[in-house]
Design a protein around this motif. Structure first.
Motif, PDB file in Angstrom:
ATOM      1  N   GLN A  66      60.647  22.675  10.306  1.00  0.00           N
ATOM      2  CA  GLN A  66      61.690  23.074   9.470  1.00  0.00           C
ATOM      3  C   GLN A  66      61.520  22.897   8.014  1.00  0.00           C
ATOM      4  O   GLN A  66      61.759  23.819   7.252  1.00  0.00           O
ATOM      5  CB  GLN A  66      62.812  22.048   9.842  1.00  0.00           C
ATOM      6  CG  GLN A  66      64.227  22.075   9.107  1.00  0.00           C
ATOM      7  CD  GLN A  66      65.044  23.137   9.376  1.00  0.00           C
ATOM      8  OE1 GLN A  66      64.467  24.067  10.540  1.00  0.00           O
ATOM      9  NE2 GLN A  66      66.028  23.589   8.833  1.00  0.00           N
ATOM     10  N   GLU A  67      60.610  21.897   7.421  1.00  0.00           N
ATOM     11  CA  GLU A  67      60.217  21.635   6.233  1.00  0.00           C
ATOM     12  C   GLU A  67      58.923  22.003   6.200  1.00  0.00           C
ATOM     13  O   GLU A  67      57.961  21.336   6.294  1.00  0.00           O
ATOM     14  CB  GLU A  67      60.586  20.165   6.007  1.00  0.00           C
ATOM     15  CG  GLU A  67      62.139  20.020   5.780  1.00  0.00           C
ATOM     16  CD  GLU A  67      62.129  18.209   6.325  1.00  0.00           C
ATOM     17  OE1 GLU A  67      61.417  17.742   6.015  1.00  0.00           O
ATOM     18  OE2 GLU A  67      63.359  17.871   6.446  1.00  0.00           O
ATOM     19  N   ASP A  68      58.754  23.559   5.956  1.00  0.00           N
ATOM     20  CA  ASP A  68      57.292  24.105   6.169  1.00  0.00           C
ATOM     21  C   ASP A  68      56.475  24.184   4.890  1.00  0.00           C
ATOM     22  O   ASP A  68      55.488  24.660   4.913  1.00  0.00           O
ATOM     23  CB  ASP A  68      57.347  25.284   7.127  1.00  0.00           C
ATOM     24  CG  ASP A  68      58.398  26.309   6.155  1.00  0.00           C
ATOM     25  OD1 ASP A  68      59.020  25.961   5.208  1.00  0.00           O
ATOM     26  OD2 ASP A  68      58.355  27.631   6.702  1.00  0.00           O
ATOM     27  N   HIS A  69      56.979  23.813   3.986  1.00  0.00           N
ATOM     28  CA  HIS A  69      56.368  23.916   2.428  1.00  0.00           C
ATOM     29  C   HIS A  69      56.898  22.798   1.854  1.00  0.00           C
ATOM     30  O   HIS A  69      58.011  22.494   1.439  1.00  0.00           O
ATOM     31  CB  HIS A  69      56.398  25.299   1.663  1.00  0.00           C
ATOM     32  CG  HIS A  69      55.810  25.254   0.678  1.00  0.00           C
ATOM     33  ND1 HIS A  69      56.271  24.632  -0.570  1.00  0.00           N
ATOM     34  CD2 HIS A  69      54.473  25.720   0.371  1.00  0.00           C
ATOM     35  CE1 HIS A  69      55.342  24.835  -1.677  1.00  0.00           C
ATOM     36  NE2 HIS A  69      54.315  25.304  -0.952  1.00  0.00           N
ATOM     37  N   VAL A  70      55.954  21.869   1.348  1.00  0.00           N
ATOM     38  CA  VAL A  70      56.125  20.617   0.588  1.00  0.00           C
ATOM     39  C   VAL A  70      55.511  20.639  -0.879  1.00  0.00           C
ATOM     40  O   VAL A  70      54.431  21.394  -0.935  1.00  0.00           O
ATOM     41  CB  VAL A  70      55.943  19.555   1.544  1.00  0.00           C
ATOM     42  CG1 VAL A  70      56.933  19.591   2.794  1.00  0.00           C
ATOM     43  CG2 VAL A  70      54.576  19.119   1.742  1.00  0.00           C
ATOM     44  N   SER A  71      56.024  20.030  -1.777  1.00  0.00           N
ATOM     45  CA  SER A  71      55.284  19.856  -3.078  1.00  0.00           C
ATOM     46  C   SER A  71      54.200  18.731  -3.292  1.00  0.00           C
ATOM     47  O   SER A  71      53.517  19.072  -4.025  1.00  0.00           O
ATOM     48  CB  SER A  71      56.773  19.736  -4.078  1.00  0.00           C
ATOM     49  OG  SER A  71      57.164  18.335  -4.034  1.00  0.00           O
ATOM     50  N   MET A  72      54.188  17.976  -2.676  1.00  0.00           N
ATOM     51  CA  MET A  72      53.305  16.676  -2.601  1.00  0.00           C
ATOM     52  C   MET A  72      53.772  16.092  -4.159  1.00  0.00           C
ATOM     53  O   MET A  72      52.706  15.661  -4.617  1.00  0.00           O
ATOM     54  CB  MET A  72      51.984  17.018  -2.739  1.00  0.00           C
ATOM     55  CG  MET A  72      51.421  17.656  -1.344  1.00  0.00           C
ATOM     56  SD  MET A  72      51.795  15.835  -0.143  1.00  0.00           S
ATOM     57  CE  MET A  72      51.292  16.837   1.333  1.00  0.00           C
ATOM     58  N   ALA A  73      54.798  16.154  -4.629  1.00  0.00           N
ATOM     59  CA  ALA A  73      55.191  15.530  -5.974  1.00  0.00           C
ATOM     60  C   ALA A  73      54.867  14.263  -5.952  1.00  0.00           C
ATOM     61  O   ALA A  73      54.496  13.408  -6.982  1.00  0.00           O
ATOM     62  CB  ALA A  73      56.547  16.055  -6.392  1.00  0.00           C
ATOM     63  N   ALA A  74      55.138  13.415  -4.834  1.00  0.00           N
ATOM     64  CA  ALA A  74      55.212  11.990  -4.790  1.00  0.00           C
ATOM     65  C   ALA A  74      53.796  11.549  -4.984  1.00  0.00           C
ATOM     66  O   ALA A  74      53.699  10.637  -5.838  1.00  0.00           O
ATOM     67  CB  ALA A  74      55.938  11.502  -3.628  1.00  0.00           C
ATOM     68  N   HIS A  75      52.783  12.355  -4.273  1.00  0.00           N
ATOM     69  CA  HIS A  75      51.511  11.795  -4.433  1.00  0.00           C
ATOM     70  C   HIS A  75      50.843  12.051  -5.754  1.00  0.00           C
ATOM     71  O   HIS A  75      50.425  11.321  -6.572  1.00  0.00           O
ATOM     72  CB  HIS A  75      50.563  12.455  -3.306  1.00  0.00           C
ATOM     73  CG  HIS A  75      49.131  12.540  -3.753  1.00  0.00           C
ATOM     74  ND1 HIS A  75      48.607  11.382  -3.594  1.00  0.00           N
ATOM     75  CD2 HIS A  75      48.499  13.567  -4.365  1.00  0.00           C
ATOM     76  CE1 HIS A  75      47.182  11.725  -4.010  1.00  0.00           C
ATOM     77  NE2 HIS A  75      47.187  12.890  -4.408  1.00  0.00           N
ATOM     78  N   GLY A  76      51.560  13.255  -6.455  1.00  0.00           N
ATOM     79  CA  GLY A  76      50.935  13.676  -7.616  1.00  0.00           C
ATOM     80  C   GLY A  76      51.358  13.107  -8.798  1.00  0.00           C
ATOM     81  O   GLY A  76      50.570  12.488  -9.478  1.00  0.00           O
TER      82      GLY A  76
END
Length: 511
Positions: free
Chosen positions: A413-423
């Protein structure tokens, strides 16, 4: 602690910086009617009984599951407890407080449907320094920072732990000792609290504020290194930078030129110096530091906008009683900003390490090898330069853009994520590494200038030398180097280097 009146949607970077440094936010009274109108709208939607995502349905892939009115409180509690699935060390308290303040400002804009008492509890927790224990790992920066914000929300309903002025205690104990009442979540509230970009944004903002100190300190120490190497200030001439037209470059050159103005060391080699050009680490400081300044300013603009936004889902519009489901929780802007900060921090440290390497090399600096009067018997600055190289290399590995990564979640459902938290989360460590490099350079630059006695540097740079020499004496013979480095790094981290050179106005990054 200082109280700061926070106007949701209109806060400045200076406001967020103050909260990060310890100020206590208090909402501007103008937002109270908006909060109530939003909550009333949710109540009307519930009364109608029509299915609306996040209010009376399941979540994510389970959005098609209808939830009876009698189970809505349980639904909201369940989403909080099930989503509180973070791991790792707790967030630093200062960053958690900033995250809470960002969530407070978002909810208070009247588009989230939470009750006034929910907003009031966040205010009261911040005022009483009751800060949830939030594991720092577990968000991919897409459907909001779900896991960390769920841990924050869990504390608000009396589950989990909190840091308090009296130590780390169960949330219920913290609430009782400060006269607070745990929430019973109403329709939409759990989702509103745990959906949003506040975790990623808080980490990115904290890193931006620390990077401001890093950038300014690096400018000051770079100017001191230029004098130590008897470098020229001609590359800082404003005519050069006016032709290229980059404002960050122009501003950086202006600061470097002002920092060196009046230096007797510089004056001593205007005539008769056979060197035609300095190494890039000296000559190209305006270009590299200016580019870093421009990038940091762009990141500051993005994060300032994000901090004033509403990023949960669905959003409530009291004017026509609608609830719209969208994607404001996707943290791509924050991810890009975090990557920009990472690049700038990496390059600031890299340029500094090159100046250290230049200073310890007698062929380039014209000073004793490794800045020690008796090289061979003494190693001087040999290994501190190696440490700086190690830290810069580590930052290079961490600087790879996080935003280019993605991994599908929630059954696609959430098929594209930003990885902002890790970044964003990696940035504080990167700033710490670069700060240590600047601290080592500060020692090396002061040592180099010592060799030019009785000639003095400029007034602001001499104030910087005085500040470091008050903590660390000149290195005549080898001694335990680590304590010297720790003192120098602390001066940089605290902003004392900038304060010592305060006769010169340094470029602003964020307002």
């Amino acid at each position: 602690m200082t109280e700061l009146v926070l106007k949701p949607g209109e806060a400045t970077l200076a406001d967020w910086r103050a909260i990060y440094r310890g100020a206590v936010p208090k909402l501007h009274e103008s937002c109270r009617p908006k909060i109530k109108a939003s909550a009333d709208t949710v109540a009307k939607i519930v009364a109608k009984g029509e299915p609306v995502y996040g209010i009376n349905t399941g979540f994510g892939k389970l959005a098609s599951v209808r939830i009876p009115a009698a189970d809505l409180e349980t639904l909201q509690r369940n989403i909080v407890l099930s989503h509180a699935a973070g791991v790792g060390e707790p967030m630093p308290v200062a960053i958690t407080r900033l995250m809470m303040a960002l969530k407070l400002a978002s909810l208070a804009q009247g588009a989230s449907g939470v009750q006034p008492k929910t907003v009031a509890l966040l205010e009261a927790m911040l005022a009483n320094d009751v800060v949830p224990v939030v594991p720092a790992q577990g968000s991919v920066g897409a459907s909001g920072d779900l896991a960390p914000l769920s841990h924050m929300t869990a504390a608000m309903i009396g589950v989990g732990e909190c840091f308090t002025p009296h130590g780390r205690v169960p949330a219920k104990v913290a609430f009782v000792s400060h006269g607070l009442e745990p929430l019973t979540l109403g329709a939409k509230e759990g989702l509103a609290l745990l959906n949003g970009t506040q975790f990623s944004t808080a980490y990115a903002l904290a890193a931006l504020f620390e990077a401001e100190v890093l950038y300014h300190s690096a400018l000051v120490v770079g100017a001191l290194s230029t004098d130590a190497a008897k470098g020229s200030d001609a590359p800082f001439d404003p005519r050069i930078h006016a032709l290229r037209k980059h404002k960050g470059q122009i501003d950086s050159a202006d600061a470097l030129r002002a920092l060196m103005a009046g230096s007797a060391i510089r004056e001593s080699h205007r005539v008769g110096d056979e060197r035609v050009q300095d190494p890039y680490c000296l000559r190209c400081q305006p270009q590299v530091m200016g580019a870093a300044l421009t990038v940091l300013r762009q990141a500051a603009d993005t994060l300032g906008t994000e901090a004033n936004g509403v990023t949960d889902n669905p959003l409530i519009f009291p004017e026509d009683g609608t609830a719209l489901s969208g994607g404001n929780f996707h943290a791509e802007p924050v991810a890009f900003a975090a990557d920009m900060i990472a690049l700038a921090v990496c390059e600031i440290g890299s340029l500094s390490e090159r100046r250290i390497a230049m200073l310890v090399d007698p062929a380039l600096s014209g000073m004793p090898a490794f800045l020690t009067p008796k090289p061979g018997l003494n190693s001087g600055f040999m290994i501190p330069q190696v440490t700086a190289a190690a830290l810069v290399s580590e930052n290079k590995q961490k600087a790879y853009p996080a935003s280019v990564d993605s991994i599908p979640t929630s059954a696609n459902q959430e098929d594209h994520v930003s990885m902002a938290a890790h970044g964003a989360r990696r940035l504080i460590g990167m700033v710490e590494n670069a700060t240590a490099v600047i601290g080592i350079e500060l020692l090396a630059a002061a040592q180099g200038c010592d060799f030019h006695a009785p000639l003095a540097s400029s007034e602001p740079l001499e104030a910087v030398r005085k500040a470091i020499r008050a903590k660390v004496p000149h290195l005549d013979e080898d001694r335990h180097f680590h304590p010297d480095m720790e003192k120098a790094i602390a001066l940089v981290r605290s902003g004392a280097v900038i304060e010592a050179a305060n006769a010169v106005k340094l470029p602003e990054i964020g307002g």
